[in-house]
Design a protein around this motif. Sequence first.
Motif, PDB file in Angstrom:
ATOM      1  N   ALA A  70       0.825  -1.206   0.000  1.00 54.62           N
ATOM      2  CA  ALA A  70       0.000   0.000   0.000  1.00 54.62           C
ATOM      3  C   ALA A  70       0.862   1.260   0.000  1.00 54.62           C
ATOM      4  O   ALA A  70       1.928   1.301   0.610  1.00 54.62           O
ATOM      5  N   LEU A  71       0.349   2.275  -0.663  1.00 59.45           N
ATOM      6  CA  LEU A  71       0.968   3.595  -0.689  1.00 59.45           C
ATOM      7  C   LEU A  71      -0.096   4.586  -0.233  1.00 59.45           C
ATOM      8  O   LEU A  71      -1.205   4.600  -0.783  1.00 59.45           O
ATOM      9  N   VAL A  72       0.243   5.383   0.773  1.00 59.08           N
ATOM     10  CA  VAL A  72      -0.691   6.371   1.316  1.00 59.08           C
ATOM     11  C   VAL A  72      -0.071   7.758   1.176  1.00 59.08           C
ATOM     12  O   VAL A  72       1.079   7.972   1.568  1.00 59.08           O
ATOM     13  N   ALA A  73      -0.835   8.684   0.594  1.00 65.07           N
ATOM     14  CA  ALA A  73      -0.350  10.057   0.382  1.00 65.07           C
ATOM     15  C   ALA A  73      -1.416  11.042   0.861  1.00 65.07           C
ATOM     16  O   ALA A  73      -2.596  10.880   0.551  1.00 65.07           O
ATOM     17  N   VAL A  83      -3.671   3.666  -2.164  1.00 63.69           N
ATOM     18  CA  VAL A  83      -3.702   2.731  -3.287  1.00 63.69           C
ATOM     19  C   VAL A  83      -3.024   1.461  -2.801  1.00 63.69           C
ATOM     20  O   VAL A  83      -1.929   1.512  -2.227  1.00 63.69           O
ATOM     21  N   ALA A  84      -3.697   0.329  -2.991  1.00 62.41           N
ATOM     22  CA  ALA A  84      -3.159  -0.933  -2.477  1.00 62.41           C
ATOM     23  C   ALA A  84      -3.326  -2.049  -3.497  1.00 62.41           C
ATOM     24  O   ALA A  84      -4.278  -2.064  -4.282  1.00 62.41           O
ATOM     25  N   PRO A  93      -8.604 -24.325  -2.087  1.00 63.38           N
ATOM     26  CA  PRO A  93      -9.860 -23.573  -2.263  1.00 63.38           C
ATOM     27  C   PRO A  93     -11.043 -24.521  -2.442  1.00 63.38           C
ATOM     28  O   PRO A  93     -10.884 -25.699  -2.753  1.00 63.38           O
ATOM     29  N   GLU A  94     -12.229 -23.978  -2.245  1.00 62.36           N
ATOM     30  CA  GLU A  94     -13.450 -24.751  -2.497  1.00 62.36           C
ATOM     31  C   GLU A  94     -13.520 -25.123  -3.974  1.00 62.36           C
ATOM     32  O   GLU A  94     -12.939 -24.449  -4.828  1.00 62.36           O
ATOM     33  N   THR A  95     -14.265 -26.161  -4.278  1.00 68.18           N
ATOM     34  CA  THR A  95     -14.447 -26.600  -5.662  1.00 68.18           C
ATOM     35  C   THR A  95     -14.997 -25.444  -6.498  1.00 68.18           C
ATOM     36  O   THR A  95     -15.929 -24.760  -6.086  1.00 68.18           O
ATOM     37  N   GLY A  96     -14.382 -25.224  -7.640  1.00 63.60           N
ATOM     38  CA  GLY A  96     -14.828 -24.156  -8.535  1.00 63.60           C
ATOM     39  C   GLY A  96     -14.211 -22.800  -8.249  1.00 63.60           C
ATOM     40  O   GLY A  96     -14.486 -21.835  -8.959  1.00 63.60           O
ATOM     41  N   ARG A  97     -13.399 -22.702  -7.212  1.00 61.14           N
ATOM     42  CA  ARG A  97     -12.754 -21.428  -6.858  1.00 61.14           C
ATOM     43  C   ARG A  97     -11.280 -21.454  -7.236  1.00 61.14           C
ATOM     44  O   ARG A  97     -10.637 -22.493  -7.217  1.00 61.14           O
ATOM     45  N   ALA A  98     -10.741 -20.293  -7.553  1.00 62.88           N
ATOM     46  CA  ALA A  98      -9.321 -20.175  -7.880  1.00 62.88           C
ATOM     47  C   ALA A  98      -8.487 -20.176  -6.603  1.00 62.88           C
ATOM     48  O   ALA A  98      -8.982 -19.804  -5.534  1.00 62.88           O
ATOM     49  N   LYS A  99      -7.231 -20.551  -6.735  1.00 61.93           N
ATOM     50  CA  LYS A  99      -6.332 -20.529  -5.578  1.00 61.93           C
ATOM     51  C   LYS A  99      -5.928 -19.110  -5.193  1.00 61.93           C
ATOM     52  O   LYS A  99      -5.560 -18.856  -4.060  1.00 61.93           O
ATOM     53  N   GLU A 100      -5.980 -18.191  -6.153  1.00 58.39           N
ATOM     54  CA  GLU A 100      -5.448 -16.858  -5.915  1.00 58.39           C
ATOM     55  C   GLU A 100      -6.420 -15.774  -6.361  1.00 58.39           C
ATOM     56  O   GLU A 100      -7.011 -15.871  -7.422  1.00 58.39           O
ATOM     57  N   ASP A 101      -6.563 -14.754  -5.533  1.00 59.18           N
ATOM     58  CA  ASP A 101      -7.328 -13.554  -5.866  1.00 59.18           C
ATOM     59  C   ASP A 101      -6.364 -12.379  -5.815  1.00 59.18           C
ATOM     60  O   ASP A 101      -5.546 -12.276  -4.901  1.00 59.18           O
ATOM     61  N   ARG A 102      -6.489 -11.467  -6.776  1.00 57.99           N
ATOM     62  CA  ARG A 102      -5.675 -10.250  -6.800  1.00 57.99           C
ATOM     63  C   ARG A 102      -6.602  -9.053  -6.932  1.00 57.99           C
ATOM     64  O   ARG A 102      -7.535  -9.079  -7.729  1.00 57.99           O
ATOM     65  N   MET A 103      -6.324  -8.024  -6.139  1.00 58.50           N
ATOM     66  CA  MET A 103      -7.169  -6.826  -6.152  1.00 58.50           C
ATOM     67  C   MET A 103      -6.305  -5.577  -6.126  1.00 58.50           C
ATOM     68  O   MET A 103      -5.347  -5.500  -5.352  1.00 58.50           O
ATOM     69  N   LEU A 104      -6.654  -4.619  -6.934  1.00 62.43           N
ATOM     70  CA  LEU A 104      -6.062  -3.291  -6.891  1.00 62.43           C
ATOM     71  C   LEU A 104      -7.156  -2.374  -6.373  1.00 62.43           C
ATOM     72  O   LEU A 104      -8.233  -2.300  -6.955  1.00 62.43           O
ATOM     73  N   THR A 105      -6.887  -1.711  -5.257  1.00 62.91           N
ATOM     74  CA  THR A 105      -7.900  -0.851  -4.658  1.00 62.91           C
ATOM     75  C   THR A 105      -7.370   0.569  -4.510  1.00 62.91           C
ATOM     76  O   THR A 105      -6.171   0.790  -4.437  1.00 62.91           O
ATOM     77  N   ALA A 106      -8.301   1.500  -4.463  1.00 69.66           N
ATOM     78  CA  ALA A 106      -7.975   2.902  -4.211  1.00 69.66           C
ATOM     79  C   ALA A 106      -9.087   3.476  -3.347  1.00 69.66           C
ATOM     80  O   ALA A 106     -10.254   3.131  -3.536  1.00 69.66           O
ATOM     81  N   GLY A 107      -8.724   4.307  -2.402  1.00 68.01           N
ATOM     82  CA  GLY A 107      -9.746   4.872  -1.531  1.00 68.01           C
ATOM     83  C   GLY A 107      -9.221   6.060  -0.751  1.00 68.01           C
ATOM     84  O   GLY A 107      -8.041   6.430  -0.842  1.00 68.01           O
TER      85      GLY A 107
END
Length: 112
Positions: A70-73, A83-84, A93-107
């Motif tokens: 994360a970067l905070v300004a 921004v993170a 993971p549960e059946t049908g789910r991916a092993k990895e989630d990636r998220m770019l957030t800003a707030g």
Amino acid sequence: TRERDQWTAELGLGVTQQKGTDRSNGTFPSARSATVYKHLFSRTAYLQQGIEFLPNLETSTDYRINSESALVAPISAHIAMKVAYVVRFDNLPETGRAKEDRMLTAGLQFNG
């Protein structure tokens, strides 16, 4: 801790209760280890990197790893922009789910 750099580490034990999307329920002993590094550019602007490891203590192949960069300004004396980039990894993971989630957030962060 130094003037511009902070580093923390955590260790803990717990019990995890989990509800699956298939309505299954589970309870198991778990652990948590985490570390966070924070570099201050100024009193209110900083870069932070955190990572945590969450193993199921009954099933060694069932673990999660979470990471946040994360970067905070500051925008003003009481408002900052954050921004993170978050990565969440689940080795079983549960059946049908991916092993990895990636998220770019800003707030916005509001400080009193």
